[in-house]
Design an enzyme around this catalytic site. Structure first.
Site, short mmCIF file in Angstrom:
data_model
loop_
_atom_site.label_atom_id
_atom_site.label_comp_id
_atom_site.label_asym_id
_atom_site.label_seq_id
_atom_site.Cartn_x
_atom_site.Cartn_y
_atom_site.Cartn_z
CB CYS A 73 34.32 -13.00 5.87
SG CYS A 73 34.41 -12.61 4.12
NE ARG A 78 30.62 -13.78 10.46
CZ ARG A 78 29.94 -12.81 11.02
NH1 ARG A 78 28.96 -13.09 11.85
NH2 ARG A 78 30.22 -11.55 10.77
CD1 TRP A 131 28.62 -14.57 0.69
CD2 TRP A 131 29.29 -12.43 0.50
NE1 TRP A 131 27.71 -13.90 -0.08
CE2 TRP A 131 28.09 -12.59 -0.22
CE3 TRP A 131 29.89 -11.18 0.53
CZ2 TRP A 131 27.48 -11.55 -0.90
CZ3 TRP A 131 29.30 -10.13 -0.16
CH2 TRP A 131 28.09 -10.33 -0.86
CG ASN A 162 34.06 -9.92 8.63
OD1 ASN A 162 33.35 -9.92 9.62
ND2 ASN A 162 33.57 -9.73 7.43
N GLY A 163 35.45 -7.61 6.41
CA GLY A 163 35.12 -6.20 6.25
C GLY A 163 35.54 -5.72 4.88
CD GLU A 185 10.45 -13.13 5.35
OE1 GLU A 185 10.97 -12.15 4.81
OE2 GLU A 185 11.10 -14.10 5.76
CE LYS A 189 13.06 -16.45 4.43
NZ LYS A 189 13.55 -15.58 5.44
CD GLU A 218 16.29 -15.76 2.05
OE1 GLU A 218 17.39 -15.20 2.12
OE2 GLU A 218 15.39 -15.54 2.87
CG HIS A 253 -3.28 -1.78 -10.48
ND1 HIS A 253 -3.97 -0.79 -11.12
CD2 HIS A 253 -4.05 -2.15 -9.42
CE1 HIS A 253 -5.09 -0.53 -10.46
NE2 HIS A 253 -5.17 -1.36 -9.43
CE LYS A 258 20.86 -16.24 10.39
NZ LYS A 258 19.69 -15.98 9.56
C1 G6P Z 1 20.63 -11.37 5.12
C2 G6P Z 1 20.04 -12.65 5.63
C3 G6P Z 1 18.56 -12.45 5.94
C4 G6P Z 1 18.35 -11.28 6.88
C5 G6P Z 1 19.03 -10.01 6.37
C6 G6P Z 1 19.07 -8.95 7.44
O1 G6P Z 1 20.12 -11.06 3.87
O2 G6P Z 1 20.20 -13.69 4.71
O3 G6P Z 1 18.06 -13.62 6.51
O4 G6P Z 1 17.00 -11.04 7.03
O5 G6P Z 1 20.38 -10.29 6.02
O6 G6P Z 1 19.88 -9.40 8.49
P1 G6P Z 1 19.75 -9.00 9.99
O7 G6P Z 1 20.82 -9.79 10.68
O8 G6P Z 1 20.01 -7.51 10.05
O9 G6P Z 1 18.40 -9.34 10.45
#
Ligand code: G6P
Length: 593
Positions: A2, A28, A74, A100-101, A471, A475, A478, A494, A588
């Site tokens: 948010c 956000r 969000w 927000n929260g 990772e 990527k 997502e 395995h 994010k």
């Molecule tokens: C969300 C974002 C990711 C990020 C993760 C941790 O899932 O979409 O891109 O890696 O949060 O966020 P941070 O701000 O703590 O790196």
């Protein structure tokens, strides 16, 4: 999660500022949005589902007023709908709130409200709605708007940042306890937002709200107070060094691509700016008995990379743990422990929770962060900035590479070889700059054309390339919504091998290291079951059906492998017609547990 934006100043078209600010905060959360502007006739409020970036500014021009608030959502409590979107208001819409929260005791507070106003007063399923209604109750009992606001803040359990505005009061109120909030200061104008890019067009001078503080903002003055004591708080102005330009797409179709390409200059920059903080941090790391890297998402993968780097380069044992699983290591946290949080935003709720429990047990906290002034930085006795600049795409790319850089540097600094580390990383940076060209993008997009209709994909790697495989898979899933799994090459036999069919795309990450042959053998096993092998490596190998050739950067090769997989993910998203900057269901900055 948010985004909040609020404005108080001399601009009668303040609502346009709110709309623009929200567009900059959309990363956000972007399932719905809303704005409210105080006009002579009361509040004009508009709330809708969908993305505010699709809404023309001309829609708002006629709603004049010098105080506005806005929100991009969000969803947590309550589905995605216009009535659940913020701002929320009281019975007669004389006051509006954006939040927000999470208000954890909202059920009990709803009952309290229902006992006074009845059940029909609720118009949404959100936790936020209790705030304006509780203020309403307090004001009806004779409290001023400001006193009602502080009384209500004291009742809320959980984490919040919120802004409230009353139609009969010349000031706005904003409070923080757990969720981020920052105020921008320009000539005759105040901006309040969840993050600075929302107002970087107007000012780079800020006050960061600390937890337990609120501000009273009118056209000519701003005063900060402690929420509990009501005492006045002196604030220190701080300067944001980020340029607005670096938070824009710079002519690229998506932030994700722009941020991937930013990596051409990134590593060198991170090394140049990070040196002194790295040396200081290394001294602390050296003294610590037990060290934990903790983070979530991409940053957690970089924590795992750090675990390998510290082992390989510094021969120092470190344990990487998801912040949400931090309880696992809690029995081992004591005064000699050092917990190093890794976070782009510095606002990830699970990370802040891990910090809290560490502090309770007397452990030390440091952080590797990108956003200056973030909660993680403020909670740490020492922080190392990665200086990646603003990252706007939800999927982290350049911040990850910058974290990788700092962790490498820390490992070298631990054995007294920071300069050697800097040299190696700077060389890697130059090689990446030369390699990360338009031709590379075209080459990878051609490979993607051949696999874009597949719904399952696997990525393998060994040693440092194992977390890079995790990772890469993250990527890909997502942004492209393809089911992607990363795993250690040795794990192949395995279980996962059972899933390989003719044409299943498998990404194989190979560095020129002692593990090369093991990984190539695993690739052979995949190929023997019909997999299509996409090799990412400094050199082509016969087992690869497609090859993405990277520079050979020795210990730093995984960086180039990771960047290649980011490009792969980007094209998997865009060639499937998806917006990689705003993947469905994600946000994010995950500020809720
Ligand atoms: C969300 C974002 C990711 C990020 C993760 C941790 O899932 O979409 O891109 O890696 O949060 O966020 P941070 O701000 O703590 O790196």
């Amino acid at each position: 999660m948010c985004g909040i934006f609020a404005y108080v100043g001399n601009d009668n078209q303040s609502v346009l500022k709110a709309v623009r600010g929200l567009k900059d905060l959309e990363y956000r959360g972007y399932d719905s949005w809303g704005v409210a502007v105080k006009t002579p006739q009361g509040f004009f409020i508009r709330k809708e589902t969908g993305k505010i970036s699709n809404i023309p500014e001309t829609d708002f021009e006629k709603h004049e007023g010098t105080m506005s608030i806005g929100h991009t959502r969000w969803a947590t409590h309550g589905g995605v709908s216009a009535y659940n979107a913020h701002p929320h208001f009281n019975r007669d819409k004389s006051l509006v709130v954006v939040h927000n929260g999470i208000i954890e005791n909202h059920d009990a507070l709803r009952e309290e409200i229902a006992a006074v106003f009845g059940n029909d007063v609720f118009r949404s399923e959100t936790d936020t709605e209790v705030i304006p209604l509780l203020i309403d109750i307090c004001m009806e009992r004779g409290l001023s708007f400001e006193n009602a606001f502080t009384e209500v803040c004291k009742k809320l359990h959980g984490r919040f940042a919120f802004v409230a505005l009353h139609k009969d009061e010349p000031y706005m109120l904003a409070a923080r306890d757990g969720s981020p909030l920052v105020m921008g200061l320009a000539e005759g104008e105040y901006f309040i937002a969840s993050d600075t890019p929302a107002f970087l067009d107007y000012t780079n001078e800020v006050y960061f709200f600390d937890n337990g503080e609120y501000a009273k903002i009118s056209k000519d003055a701003v005063t900060f107070f402690n929420l509990l004591s009501g005492n006045h708080v002196e604030k220190k102005k701080e300067k944001i060094l980020w340029e607005k330009e670096s938070a824009s797409k710079g002519g690229h179709p998506h932030f994700m691509l722009k941020e991937i390409l930013d990596q051409r200059e990134l590593i060198e920059n991170t090394v140049r700016l990070g040196g002194p903080a790295v040396s200081k941090a290394a001294q602390t790391l050296e003294k610590a008995d037990n060290i934990f890297f903790t983070a979530m998402g991409t940053a957690a993968h970089m924590g795992m990379v750090g675990e390998y780097l510290f082992s390989r380069i510094a021969k120092k044992s470190v344990q990487a743990v998801y912040a949400a699983e931090f309880d696992k290591v809690l029995p081992f946290i004591n005064k000699q422990s050092l917990v190093c949080g890794i976070s782009q935003s510095g606002e990830t709720a699970d990370l802040l929770e891990a910090f809290k429990t560490t502090k309770k047990k007397g452990g030390k906290i440091m952080s590797v962060i990108n956003v200056r002034g973030s909660s993680a930085e403020r909670e740490s006795f020492l922080s190392v900035p990665v200086n990646a600049g603003p990252e706007r795409a939800v999927a982290s790319t350049k911040a990850a590479t910058a974290q990788f850089t700092i962790l490498t540097l820390l490992a070298y600094a631990l054995i007294g070889k920071r300069m050697q580390g800097e040299k190696k990383l700077t060389n890697a940076s130059h090689a990446i700059k030369k390699w990360l060209t338009q031709e590379l993008l075209i080459h990878i997009s051609h490979i993607v054309e051949t696999i874009k209709h597949n719904e399952d994909l696997y990525v393998i790697g060994k040693s440092v390339n194992y977390p890079i495989a995790l990772e890469a898979a993250l990527k890909i899933k997502e942004v492209s919504y393809i089911h992607a799994e990363g795993f250690a090459a040795g794990e192949l036999k395995h279980g996962t091998l059972a899933l390989i069919e003719k044409g299943t795309p498998c990404v194989v990450l190979v560095s020129n290291d002692e593990y090369k042959q093991d990984v190539l053998n695993a690739a052979q096993e995949l190929k023997a079951r019909g997999a299509t092998i996409i090799g990412i490596s400094p050199e082509a190998h016969p087992v690869f059906d497609h090859t993405i050739v990277t520079p050979d950067l020795e210990n730093e090769t995984p960086m180039a492998l990771m960047i290649s997989s980011q490009i792969l993910a980007y094209y998997l998203a865009t060639l499937r017609g998806l917006d990689p900057d705003k993947p469905r269901n994600l946000a994010k900055s995950v500020t809720v547990k």
